[in-house]
Design a protein around this motif. Sequence first.
Motif, PDB file in Angstrom:
ATOM      1  N   GLY A 216     -17.611 -13.290 -27.797  1.00 47.20           N
ATOM      2  CA  GLY A 216     -18.438 -12.809 -28.994  1.00 47.20           C
ATOM      3  C   GLY A 216     -19.712 -12.836 -28.552  1.00 47.20           C
ATOM      4  O   GLY A 216     -20.515 -13.918 -27.521  1.00 47.20           O
ATOM      5  N   LEU A 217     -20.960 -12.668 -29.462  1.00 54.80           N
ATOM      6  CA  LEU A 217     -22.360 -12.684 -28.795  1.00 54.80           C
ATOM      7  C   LEU A 217     -22.285 -13.935 -28.859  1.00 54.80           C
ATOM      8  O   LEU A 217     -23.633 -14.720 -27.973  1.00 54.80           O
ATOM      9  N   ASP A 218     -21.996 -14.894 -29.684  1.00 54.99           N
ATOM     10  CA  ASP A 218     -22.625 -16.776 -29.746  1.00 54.99           C
ATOM     11  C   ASP A 218     -21.684 -17.741 -28.696  1.00 54.99           C
ATOM     12  O   ASP A 218     -21.933 -18.600 -28.984  1.00 54.99           O
ATOM     13  N   GLY A 219     -20.645 -16.715 -28.288  1.00 60.16           N
ATOM     14  CA  GLY A 219     -19.851 -17.732 -27.200  1.00 60.16           C
ATOM     15  C   GLY A 219     -18.503 -17.692 -27.832  1.00 60.16           C
ATOM     16  O   GLY A 219     -17.772 -18.121 -27.718  1.00 60.16           O
ATOM     17  N   GLN A 220     -18.637 -17.481 -28.917  1.00 54.37           N
ATOM     18  CA  GLN A 220     -17.406 -17.626 -29.564  1.00 54.37           C
ATOM     19  C   GLN A 220     -16.174 -16.987 -29.175  1.00 54.37           C
ATOM     20  O   GLN A 220     -16.224 -15.398 -28.522  1.00 54.37           O
ATOM     21  N   THR A 221     -14.861 -17.064 -30.036  1.00 48.44           N
ATOM     22  CA  THR A 221     -13.521 -16.679 -28.959  1.00 48.44           C
ATOM     23  C   THR A 221     -13.158 -15.485 -30.312  1.00 48.44           C
ATOM     24  O   THR A 221     -12.899 -16.097 -31.279  1.00 48.44           O
ATOM     25  N   LEU A 222     -12.827 -13.522 -30.146  1.00 50.02           N
ATOM     26  CA  LEU A 222     -12.229 -12.941 -30.866  1.00 50.02           C
ATOM     27  C   LEU A 222     -11.437 -12.610 -29.671  1.00 50.02           C
ATOM     28  O   LEU A 222     -10.868 -12.638 -28.729  1.00 50.02           O
ATOM     29  N   LYS A 223      -9.929 -12.769 -30.735  1.00 49.82           N
ATOM     30  CA  LYS A 223      -8.464 -12.164 -30.224  1.00 49.82           C
ATOM     31  C   LYS A 223      -8.085 -11.510 -31.549  1.00 49.82           C
ATOM     32  O   LYS A 223      -8.254 -11.763 -32.718  1.00 49.82           O
ATOM     33  N   ILE A 224      -7.231 -10.871 -30.791  1.00 47.50           N
ATOM     34  CA  ILE A 224      -5.887  -9.545 -31.286  1.00 47.50           C
ATOM     35  C   ILE A 224      -4.499 -10.685 -32.101  1.00 47.50           C
ATOM     36  O   ILE A 224      -4.264 -10.686 -30.822  1.00 47.50           O
ATOM     37  N   VAL A 225      -5.417 -11.162 -33.623  1.00 50.88           N
ATOM     38  CA  VAL A 225      -3.592 -11.767 -33.768  1.00 50.88           C
ATOM     39  C   VAL A 225      -2.686 -10.311 -34.102  1.00 50.88           C
ATOM     40  O   VAL A 225      -2.014 -11.016 -34.413  1.00 50.88           O
ATOM     41  N   ASP A 226      -2.580  -9.120 -34.190  1.00 42.17           N
ATOM     42  CA  ASP A 226      -1.777  -8.362 -35.348  1.00 42.17           C
ATOM     43  C   ASP A 226      -2.385  -6.932 -34.209  1.00 42.17           C
ATOM     44  O   ASP A 226      -3.557  -6.556 -34.423  1.00 42.17           O
ATOM     45  N   THR A 227      -1.781  -5.989 -33.973  1.00 43.38           N
ATOM     46  CA  THR A 227      -2.180  -4.566 -33.872  1.00 43.38           C
ATOM     47  C   THR A 227      -1.017  -3.832 -34.857  1.00 43.38           C
ATOM     48  O   THR A 227      -1.527  -2.466 -34.472  1.00 43.38           O
TER      49      THR A 227
END
Length: 278
Positions: A216-227
């Motif tokens: 993300g913008l601050d370096g945090q991790t974003l993750k798709i956990v359900d679709t």
Amino acid sequence: MMKNKSIISMTLIATLTFGTVSSLLLQTESAAASNVTNITKASQSESTSTYKTASIKSFKLIRTNKTIKIYEKASTKSNVMDSIKNDQGVVVLKNYNNGWSKVSLQFDTGYIQSKYLYSAKANKKNHYAMNTKKTYSYYSPENNGSGFKSYSKATFKKLYSGNKTLTDFWYFNSEPDANGRMEYETSKGLYSGYKDIGIATLAVRYPVKLNSSWKGLDGQTLKIVDTNKMVKTKAGTFNKVVVVKEGKGKNYSYYAPKVGLIKQTYNGKTLNELSAIH
């Protein structure tokens, strides 16, 4: 003063100094509640003719292997306003022949070297952007008893008359402080960002895949956990919802097909959820 750039946490603090806009008066809680409609079948089976996303014509992505500076003027000797990284995006207001482009930044304008910009390709399937032909109402339960209204509206504006640098964005009329969010859907994914910053990052990566992750913008991790999650909101029940987790806490964003953002949680509590769509 620059604010934390995180997609979810920015919802708590991002504000726009728009002043009072009489044409966008906030619904009272009782009025909003009376307009709640179960939109599951209608919205998720809409034809292409009734579904439209923001134009990506002026939205440009960054191609670079290093951090790029955005300047106050079209010169590397000018003051630095912010920095931007690879695959993040900005809105270009004007291109110049001298190798610079003027971009919308922090309620104002900044300048970036044009050689780092490239046009994004449009997404042609599996849409998770908000429908610009609709008005969205959201319920924020944690605002109950505070100075903030529990119900707010989001309407798409092509141009804000009070500030010509604000184009193609969602105006969240969350009185007493309003906030603006830009959203651009590309073949790489759904990009999102707040107008008081002006930089957009991936909110949902395409193609949608379980466990797909990015920064993300601050370096945090974003993750798709359900679709394929079923999510109930005040607006109705949505199927095939994509769930994105941000960072290490219980922070989640929920995106429904051809509807967009329907819910967000922060530290395990509901931050906002869709209450109606018109």
